[in-house]
Scaffold this motif. Structure first.
Motif, PDB file in Angstrom:
ATOM      1  N   LYS A   1       0.834  -1.207   0.000  1.00  0.00           N
ATOM      2  CA  LYS A   1       0.000   0.000   0.000  1.00  0.00           C
ATOM      3  C   LYS A   1       0.872   1.263   0.000  1.00  0.00           C
ATOM      4  N   ALA A   2       1.953   1.246   0.776  1.00  0.00           N
ATOM      5  CA  ALA A   2       2.863   2.383   0.794  1.00  0.00           C
ATOM      6  C   ALA A   2       3.491   2.600  -0.580  1.00  0.00           C
ATOM      7  N   VAL A   3       3.865   1.513  -1.241  1.00  0.00           N
ATOM      8  CA  VAL A   3       4.476   1.615  -2.571  1.00  0.00           C
ATOM      9  C   VAL A   3       3.502   2.201  -3.584  1.00  0.00           C
ATOM     10  N   THR A   4       2.284   1.688  -3.622  1.00  0.00           N
ATOM     11  CA  THR A   4       1.322   2.193  -4.610  1.00  0.00           C
ATOM     12  C   THR A   4       0.907   3.627  -4.298  1.00  0.00           C
ATOM     13  N   THR A   5       0.859   3.977  -3.012  1.00  0.00           N
ATOM     14  CA  THR A   5       0.562   5.368  -2.652  1.00  0.00           C
ATOM     15  C   THR A   5       1.675   6.294  -3.132  1.00  0.00           C
ATOM     16  N   LEU A   6       2.923   5.906  -2.899  1.00  0.00           N
ATOM     17  CA  LEU A   6       4.042   6.714  -3.370  1.00  0.00           C
ATOM     18  C   LEU A   6       4.039   6.820  -4.886  1.00  0.00           C
ATOM     19  N   ASP A   7       3.722   5.735  -5.565  1.00  0.00           N
ATOM     20  CA  ASP A   7       3.658   5.766  -7.027  1.00  0.00           C
ATOM     21  C   ASP A   7       2.586   6.752  -7.500  1.00  0.00           C
ATOM     22  N   GLN A   8       1.470   6.808  -6.788  1.00  0.00           N
ATOM     23  CA  GLN A   8       0.430   7.786  -7.118  1.00  0.00           C
ATOM     24  C   GLN A   8       0.922   9.212  -6.885  1.00  0.00           C
ATOM     25  N   LEU A   9       1.617   9.442  -5.780  1.00  0.00           N
ATOM     26  CA  LEU A   9       2.119  10.781  -5.483  1.00  0.00           C
ATOM     27  C   LEU A   9       3.161  11.235  -6.504  1.00  0.00           C
ATOM     28  N   ALA A  10       4.008  10.302  -6.945  1.00  0.00           N
ATOM     29  CA  ALA A  10       5.068  10.639  -7.903  1.00  0.00           C
ATOM     30  C   ALA A  10       4.539  10.830  -9.307  1.00  0.00           C
ATOM     31  N   GLY A  11       3.517  10.044  -9.671  1.00  0.00           N
ATOM     32  CA  GLY A  11       2.997  10.064 -11.029  1.00  0.00           C
ATOM     33  C   GLY A  11       3.604   8.950 -11.853  1.00  0.00           C
ATOM     34  N   PRO A  12       2.945   8.577 -12.950  1.00  0.00           N
ATOM     35  CA  PRO A  12       3.355   7.405 -13.731  1.00  0.00           C
ATOM     36  C   PRO A  12       4.807   7.473 -14.185  1.00  0.00           C
ATOM     37  N   GLY A  13       5.516   6.363 -13.983  1.00  0.00           N
ATOM     38  CA  GLY A  13       6.845   6.210 -14.555  1.00  0.00           C
ATOM     39  C   GLY A  13       7.995   6.813 -13.787  1.00  0.00           C
ATOM     40  N   ARG A  14       7.751   7.447 -12.648  1.00  0.00           N
ATOM     41  CA  ARG A  14       8.851   8.097 -11.924  1.00  0.00           C
ATOM     42  C   ARG A  14       9.501   7.188 -10.883  1.00  0.00           C
ATOM     43  N   LEU A  15       8.723   6.320 -10.256  1.00  0.00           N
ATOM     44  CA  LEU A  15       9.244   5.527  -9.141  1.00  0.00           C
ATOM     45  C   LEU A  15       9.801   4.186  -9.615  1.00  0.00           C
TER      46      LEU A  15
END
Length: 285
Positions: free
Chosen positions: A81-95
């Motif tokens: 959940k933490a990973v997918t939340t961070l991916d949402q905050l960063a935006g597609p393709g950044r993390l």
């Protein structure tokens, strides 16, 4: 070859806003990636939280854990959940996530996680993360990046190769020398081909640096104590292979590019944000 920069999280920083300023400057100067390391029993920031702050302060630079100690995250669903939340905050393709099982037994002792079972728990975590990012698990939110953030793995074991070919997109080599990469890359590419994976695995090398008049002292302060767990000889070795002169950094860029690295990341050892600008000048950004 891309050139990234790593937060000085293991160095003696005292104000978290300094790390955010590193992120802003790294993006402004054109570095490809901002990375952050991971330890529990040290002053290193928690990597996903640090990258969440960096994601909010930037908009383009890629974000990388280099490397996150997977088995310490004993609640696999919460980690996903933490990973997918961070991916949402960063935006597609950044993390991107660089992951490894970890070496320091004191991290596991203080985290109340079984050191001897870390490999097995690491594999369970990867399976759960895969289920969450694919949508086959009720844990959310979904990732912003289709299929979830790419995974890279550290280490040189048979287990590392297995994880790269089954879950990953490539390999990340910490405190790497050119010889380290040349020694492991053929095994990596052979395992990749044998597994039937298309294309080629990503190869990222990470090295230590500091620049300016106090560079050597900064490296000794940061690395000497950080690697003391492995003995004085290893700590001295870590200091000896760090880059503290502009001409050596330029030569490293040329050599790692020559052997086929996709990205070279310079990890900071002096918390002063001016280090970002000094490195950018040394690598021609």
């Amino acid at each position: 070859m891309d050139i990234g920069i790593g937060l000085p999280g293991h160095a003696p920083w005292t104000d978290g806003r300094t790390l955010v300023e590193w992120a802003r400057r790294a993006e402004a100067r054109g570095f490809s990636t901002l990375s952050v390391s991971d330890r529990l029993v040290w002053n290193t920031p928690e990597p996903l939280i640090a990258l969440a702050a960096a994601a909010g302060a930037t908009s383009r630079i890629r974000l990388l854990t280099s490397v996150l100690i997977g088995p310490l995250r004993a609640n696999h669903a919460l980690f996903a959940k933490a990973v997918t939340t961070l991916d949402q905050l960063a935006g597609p393709g950044r993390l991107r996530l660089g992951l490894a099982p970890g070496l320091r037994d004191d991290d596991f002792a203080h985290g109340e996680v079984d050191y001897q079972a870390r490999g097995r728990e690491f594999d369970r975590l990867l399976d759960r993360l895969a289920a969450v990012v694919s949508g086959g698990d009720p844990v959310g939110p979904p990732p912003a990046t289709a299929g979830g953030p790419p995974l890279l793995f550290g280490g040189g074991s048979a287990a590392a190769l297995r994880r790269i070919t089954t879950h990953g997109t490539g390999w990340i080599a910490g405190d790497a020398t050119v010889e380290d990469v040349q020694g492991f890359a053929p095994r990596l590419r052979a395992a990749w081909e044998e597994s039937g994976r298309p294309g080629s695995p990503t190869v990222i090398a990470s090295v230590m640096y500091a620049l300016g008049p106090g560079a050597h002292d900064a490296v000794e302060r940061a690395i000497g104590s950080y690697y003391a767990f492995a003995g004085e000889e290893y700590a001295r070795y870590g200091v000896s292979i760090a880059y503290t002169r502009e001409e050596d950094i330029a030569a490293a860029v040329a050599e790692f590019a020559r052997i086929g690295c996709d990205e070279l990341i310079f990890m900071g050892n002096d918390p002063d944000p001016a280090q970002v600008d000094l490195l950018a000048a040394a690598v021609g950004l």
